[in-house]
Structure formats: structure tokens, C-alpha cells
Design a protein around this motif. Structure first.
Motif, short mmCIF file in Angstrom:
data_model
loop_
_atom_site.label_atom_id
_atom_site.label_comp_id
_atom_site.label_asym_id
_atom_site.label_seq_id
_atom_site.Cartn_x
_atom_site.Cartn_y
_atom_site.Cartn_z
N TYR A 1 14.41 31.52 86.33
CA TYR A 1 12.93 31.03 85.69
C TYR A 1 12.34 31.88 85.86
O TYR A 1 11.48 32.08 85.46
N GLN A 2 11.46 32.08 87.22
CA GLN A 2 10.53 32.66 88.24
C GLN A 2 10.31 33.95 87.20
O GLN A 2 9.27 34.39 86.94
N SER B 1 9.80 34.51 83.83
CA SER B 1 8.45 33.64 83.06
C SER B 1 7.55 34.96 83.91
O SER B 1 6.66 35.25 82.66
N CYS C 1 4.72 33.57 80.43
CA CYS C 1 4.21 33.05 80.96
C CYS C 1 4.49 31.85 81.55
O CYS C 1 4.95 32.30 82.64
N SER C 2 4.54 30.41 81.54
CA SER C 2 5.35 28.89 83.07
C SER C 2 6.36 29.12 82.93
O SER C 2 7.73 29.51 82.01
N VAL C 3 6.83 28.87 83.71
CA VAL C 3 8.68 28.34 84.18
C VAL C 3 8.82 27.52 83.29
O VAL C 3 9.30 27.27 83.17
N THR D 1 7.73 26.50 80.48
CA THR D 1 7.51 27.10 79.19
C THR D 1 9.31 27.55 79.01
O THR D 1 9.82 27.64 77.78
N VAL D 2 9.32 28.51 79.99
CA VAL D 2 11.02 29.09 79.96
C VAL D 2 12.08 28.09 79.68
O VAL D 2 12.42 28.49 79.52
#
Lengths: 183, 231
Positions: free
Chosen positions: A147-148, A151, A156-158, A160-161
Motif C-alpha cells: 500500500y505504501q 500510495s 495519495c495517502s495509504v 486512500t489506497v
């Protein structure tokens, strides 16, 4: 080229003008890049176009000396490919032009990747997703990114992912269930 | 999302991807053990992920990949040529064009304006139109009297003070009457002076000579405000 050769050595060879060395890189990553592009774009002809352009851009970077040979090649390649798919999706005129070319090549495309009928339905469900949902699914499922990492690609932020992935999977589930019920 | 379930179902997707740690992970695990709906959801997600992967990675023939490499080589060859063109040839051509343009303008300086000396009779209004429409610098020499050397001197002085010799490319005298034609002889000195100052001046004399006196004053008043003497 020697199978034991490292990517760093390959990049040095390419900078020295060894075109066979670039061919080694292409053979190593061509399927992966193609599948990455196809996962997002969901079209054979476009995936071919984008993946080829990805390698051209890579070649230009390596030849110009802009690429740090100590960096891993594939993450750079992935970034180029994802950016190209986004640029393509924004460029309506180019989409229209390539779609016209595709109409002429449709028969050839069908022969290259014939799928079982149930996979055709899966394909229809996937194609009906919005491109940004296909993008996040591709980066997670095909590329196996965390996820990192996703992102960073999507800027975008984690959180949001996580949200985007869940919604993409939920929508795909809904569409596939709907198709199943139509059998 | 399922409103009946207390769990934030977004976490199911993250749990599936091994992105949850610690307490959050335990929370989801405990919930999945009890909630059939969420359990079904995660199973569907896993299955659909496999379908997604299978769809995206459908195998292509060996001949396709051979053709792919061939097409890529061609594409790179074309791009290499374009790179040479845009990186080296086009900038060199542009630089050469700029250099030639600058050289041309240096060599071909803007020529000084044509000075048309129109000696007008106050009654000859048609020459006024010529003066007004002309783009050249014009000097009107008024009522030139061959017997009046002072008047000749005034005109000569006006010309010198206005730096006209530097500006003159062509000097034309138009004369209309016999008396004025005679006056042209008095202007010989002026012509000589102007030609000596600037050898590129061409002097022409035509038959018509008209004299307008008031123009001298106008020349004098304009000589300080502009390098060009205008009417």
C-alpha cells in the motif's frame, strides 16, 4: 549475453553502445511491462503501444546517461509505464486515433489472445471498471506492490489506497455477480 | 458497504493484503470467524483477484513476442534519428538562420530616408498633397530667389543643423517655373555639400520647381525634436 550478468553491468554496456545489452533488458521485462499496461488499459493494441513506448523512453534514459546505473531498473520502468497509461487516458485525440487503428487490427488482436468464454465475461466486467480502479488493482494484484508503494505511485495517502482498493474489489465483485446471474 | 456489519469493511481488503498489523489485524480475524457475510466477501475478493490476474496475464504466442521485439527495434531506430535531428540538426539550422539574419541586417542597414526637396510655389496646392503623402523626409524651400544668397544660406544651414546629410538617400528637386529652374543653379552648392557628406546620395533634378516659404520655419522648429525633418 551471460545469464549471470548483473543489471548494473548491462546498463554500463548499453551506455557504451552495446545494443544487444538493451535487448537483454527488453526480454527480461517485456511481458511484465505489457501485462502492467494491459491491466490498466485493458486493450491489447494499446497495451502494446504503451509498453513499447515505455522501452523507448527507457532506452533514451539509459543512452543519455540520465539513469543512475546503481538504481534498480524495473521500478523506473514501472513508473514510466504507469505515467504513460495516465497520459494516454487524458489525451482524447490520441485515444481516438489509436482506436481507429485498432478497428483495422481487431482481427489480429483476437487471434493473439483468445480466451475461454467465461474469461470473456470476466474481461467485460474488468473493462467496465473505471481506469483508476483498474490501475490500483493492477498495482496490487499484478505488480504486488505494498500500500505504501502504491500510495507513492498514485501520490495519495495509504488510507486512500486502502479505500480505493476496497471499492475497486467491491465493484468488480458486484459486476461479476451480475454477469453470473445473467447466464 | 454492509450497514449491518459493525466492522469497517475496507479493512477486509487490507487484511487480505497483509497490510493490517497488531490489534487491527486481530479485530478483523475475530470478526471473520463470526460474520459469514464478510467471510464470503473476502473469499470473493480473493477469487476475483485471481481472475483479474488471469485476465491481465493471458499468455501470448512466442511469435507475438518475437514480432514485439522487432517492432521495438524499429521504433527505437526511428526515435534515434529524430533525436539526432531535434537535438543537433534543427538547433544548428536555427542558429545558422539567426546568424545569417543578423549578418544581413548588419550589412543592410536601414537606408536613410529619401529626401525630396520640393520647392513649392504657394499657389501650387497640388504639391501639398505630395508632401503630405510622402514617406520621405521633405524639405520645402520657399520662394527661392536666385538673387538672394541669404535665403540659400538659410536653407543650407537648416539642412546642416538637422543632420540631414546622414539621412539623405536621394535628393530630388522639382521645379515648375522658369524662375525656379534658375534657382536650381543656386542649389548646386547644396547638392555638392550633401554629396560630399554622403556619397550615396543621388541627386535628381526635374523640371517642376515649386517654392513654399513657410516650410523653412517648420524645419527649424523640428530639427531639435527629431532626426527627421517632416512636414
Amino acid at each position: 549475453m551471460n545469464e549471470g550478468i548483473s543489471e548494473v553491468e548491462v546498463i554500463r554496456e548499453i551506455k557504451d553502445g552495446n545494443n544487444d545489452a538493451f535487448g537483454w533488458l527488453v526480454q527480461r521485462y517485456q511481458k511484465r511491462v505489457y501485462y502492467l499496461a494491459f491491466g490498466i488499459i485493458c486493450n491489447h493494441h494499446l497495451a502494446e503501444e504503451i509498453s513499447q513506448e515505455t522501452f523507448v523512453r527507457l532506452w533514451q534514459s539509459l543512452k543519455s546517461g540520465r539513469f543512475d546505473e546503481n538504481r534498480a531498473v524495473y521500478p523506473w520502468v514501472r513508473t514510466i509505464c504507469v505515467n504513460l497509461t495516465r497520459d494516454f487516458l487524458k489525451d482524447r485525440k490520441r485515444q481516438f486515433r489509436i482506436m481507429k487503428e485498432m478497428i483495422q487490427k481487431d482481427n489480429d488482436c483476437a487471434k493473439e489472445s483468445e480466451m475461454p468464454i467465461n474469461m470473456e465475461k470476466v474481461g467485460r466486467a474488468i473493462e467496465s471498471l473505471q481506469a483508476d480502479k483498474r490501475e490500483v488493482l493492477t498495482l496490487r494484484i499484478i505488480e504486488g506492490l505494498s500500500y505504501q508503494e502504491i500510495s507513492e505511485h498514485l501520490n495519495c495517502s495509504v488510507g486512500t489506497v486502502m479505500s480505493r482498493l476496497f471499492r475497486a474489489r467491491l465493484e468488480l465483485k458486484t459486476k461479476l455477480e451480475k454477469l453470473e446471474s445473467q447466464i | 458497504m454492509n450497514n449491518k456489519c459493525e466492522l469497517n469493511q475496507e479493512k477486509i481488503s487490507a487484511y487480505m493484503d497483509n497490510e493490517l498489523m497488531g490489534a487491527e489485524r486481530l479485530e478483523v480475524e475475530a470478526h471473520l470467524a463470526e460474520c459469514q457475510e464478510c467471510k464470503g466477501m473476502i473469499d470473493a475478493f480473493r477469487n476475483n483477484d485471481s481472475l483479474f490476474a488471469e485476465h491481465a496475464q493471458a499468455p501470448l504466442s512466442t511469435s507475438y513476442w518475437e514480432n514485439y521485439e522487432r517492432m521495438l527495434k524499429q521504433r527505437i531506430a526511428v526515435r534515434a534519428k529524430k533525436t539526432v535531428y531535434f537535438k543537433y540538426i534543427l538547433p544548428a539550422a536555427a542558429a545558422l538562420l539567426i546568424a545569417l539574419t543578423v549578418f544581413y541586417f548588419i550589412q543592410h542597414k536601414t537606408p536613410p530616408p529619401v529626401i525630396v526637396v520640393v520647392v513649392m510655389d504657394s499657389g501650387a496646392k497640388q504639391y501639398q498633397d505630395i508632401l503630405n503623402k510622402s514617406e520621405s523626409v521633405l524639405i520645402g524651400i520657399a520662394n527661392l530667389d536666385e538673387n538672394d544668397p541669404q535665403e540659400i544660406a538659410i536653407i543650407k544651414q537648416a539642412l546642416l543643423e538637422s543632420n540631414l546629410p546622414e539621412k539623405i538617400r536621394e535628393l530630388t528637386i522639382k521645379s515648375q517655373n522658369a524662375k525656379a529652374r534658375e534657382s536650381l543653379k543656386k542649389l548646386d552648392a547644396l547638392f555638392t555639400l550633401l554629396q560630399n557628406e554622403n556619397s550615396s546620395i543621388e541627386t535628381k533634378m526635374v523640371k517642376d520647381l515649386v517654392i513654399e516659404k513657410s516650410l523653412i520655419e517648420e524645419i527649424r522648429s523640428q530639427k531639435n525634436s527629431s532626426n527627421e525633418v517632416k512636414l
